[in-house]
Write an enzyme that holds these catalytic residues in place. Structure first.
Site, PDB file in Angstrom:
ATOM      1  N   ASP A   1       0.926  -1.381  -0.133  1.00  0.00           N
ATOM      2  CA  ASP A   1       0.025  -0.037   0.128  1.00  0.00           C
ATOM      3  C   ASP A   1       0.892   1.136   0.046  1.00  0.00           C
ATOM      4  O   ASP A   1       2.001   1.269   0.325  1.00  0.00           O
ATOM      5  CB  ASP A   1      -0.875   0.097   1.359  1.00  0.00           C
TER       6      ASP A   1
ATOM      7  N   TYR B   1       6.583  -9.284   7.943  1.00  0.00           N
ATOM      8  CA  TYR B   1       6.304  -7.895   8.165  1.00  0.00           C
ATOM      9  C   TYR B   1       6.607  -7.563   9.739  1.00  0.00           C
ATOM     10  O   TYR B   1       6.427  -8.429  10.655  1.00  0.00           O
ATOM     11  CB  TYR B   1       5.031  -7.778   7.830  1.00  0.00           C
TER      12      TYR B   1
END
Lengths: 264, 264
Positions: free
Chosen positions: A52, A116
């Site tokens: 994103d 992540y």
């Protein structure tokens, strides 16, 4: 042979990794321009993932081949590619590693797992040095917040249908993923959530992080998380944490035979 | 009573602390606007120091009074000032502390000592997350670089005429300063030089840092530093390190009676 490159970027200035129509700045667009400048022809730069806008990466990977072809004709040695590409990249992107791989190596399908990190900054006042690099949480966390977040995060581990942890409107029909580990560590005012899985649904880490935030401040209980997964309904999970706290931190590949041992 | 504020800033977007003619962005200009918005009238925001463009601060101090006056008429409690001012400041500046002090407290003359940190990033390739926050040294350092830098830095300690460590053209006529400590520590790829003195000449820390860099790569020897000071000549010292590695990190005041105990 084509090239695999590993790179880091501060995502603040970019509308994510993937090239978008028009002149919207994306990381892939910057890499397209740098590889064209270095290799002397248009290249395809196929990433290991999408991200994103505003999301960062400490270890993004991509395959580079001549545009429309499967290989990368060049006499440049792999060891020289990182420094050479850096010369053509803006300061918020840097290539840190490169190697040559067989033409059939796929930078996305060959991913075994990704890690992540989501960074929370817990402090009444904001810190300019953390601006756009962590999610600032000004309200007080519970005294046992890290312990609570770890109990909650432990519920993510294993193979689950993560439909509750997927952005509404996402088109993925098979939302089962296997989470290898999910832990929270504190260093001063920074709380770091690390999660590794064989794949991630759209917004999955950000919804996990937003849910852990609610656990940290007492809006949710750690024992609620199991039920939130079982509900298979987005509304059962917590809010979506903002993108600027999120970092793609590690990419694990299935093919140790074609990648150098230090690659991961 | 007037207010003392402590604040942090990422200096990248600013042409130093001090207000300059025209519309050049400076930290003081941003604080002028924020204090006017909060207190409802123009204020004088007198800093503890000047800084060059691009230099950062972890603990800058300034006194705030009504413009042209010695006090700050307000009913806002000191404890509420940091958060309130932050609302009117850009994200790269944040006020972290505030207290009220007597009208005659001078934010610069009352400084007993200041500590600066200079950050080196030692790595063949640049790191986007360190961009404009440290000085990137791509060439290899000597294996005993930190030990050499510490031997060199030790020569700065004490009371010396630092004319060699002052920018050429500086108008200061009395270049004697007392350095309390000067040390180098390594954390991974970051080398951190910390120096504390009762005052600093123009570019003094940046010339010290540039000289330590030359010691780290073998262009100068640690034992050259003493002679470089004794020469009282700018050309005897090393190069001037760039501003973006420099942080004002601590300000020590002479007046513990008027400042809260946690202030330093």
């Amino acid at each position: 042979m084509k090239a695999m490159i590993k790179f880091r970027f501060v995502g603040t200035a970019y509308n994510g990794y993937q090239v978008q129509p028009g002149t919207i700045p994306t990381v892939q667009r910057a890499l397209n321009e740098a590889t064209r400048a270095l290799f002397g022809y248009d290249c395809d730069v196929m990433g290991c993932s999408r991200t994103d806008a505003g999301v960062h990466a400490r270890a993004f990977c991509a395959a580079v081949s001549k545009k429309g072809q499967r290989d990368l004709p060049t006499s440049i040695a792999a060891a020289n590619i990182p420094r050479a590409l850096c010369n053509y990249l803006p300061n918020d992107i840097a290539v840190t590693d490169a190697c040559f791989v067989p033409d059939d190596f796929h930078p996305r399908y060959a991913v075994a797992a990704k890690e992540y990190e989501y960074r929370f900054y817990s402090s009444p006042l904001r810190d300019p040095f953390e601006d756009m690099r962590s999610w600032h949480i000004p309200c007080p966390l519970l005294p046992d917040a890290v312990e609570r977040m770890n109990r909650a995060a432990a519920c993510f581990v294993g193979t689950h249908n993560f439909a509750s942890y997927m952005a509404q409107g996402s088109k993925i029909t098979e939302p089962t993923r296997t989470v290898e580990y999910a832990t929270v560590e504190r260093q001063g005012s920074i709380l770091s959530f690390r999660v590794c899985a064989d794949g991630f649904l759209y917004n999955m880490v950000r919804i996990m992080a937003g849910t852990l935030y609610e656990v940290a401040v007492g809006r949710k209980e750690p024992q609620d998380i199991r039920a939130s997964i079982e509900a298979r309904d987005r509304v059962a999970a917590g809010l979506t944490a903002p993108p600027h706290g999120l970092y793609l931190s590690r990419v694990f590949y299935r093919r140790p035979d074609v990648l150098p041992s230090h690659w991961e």
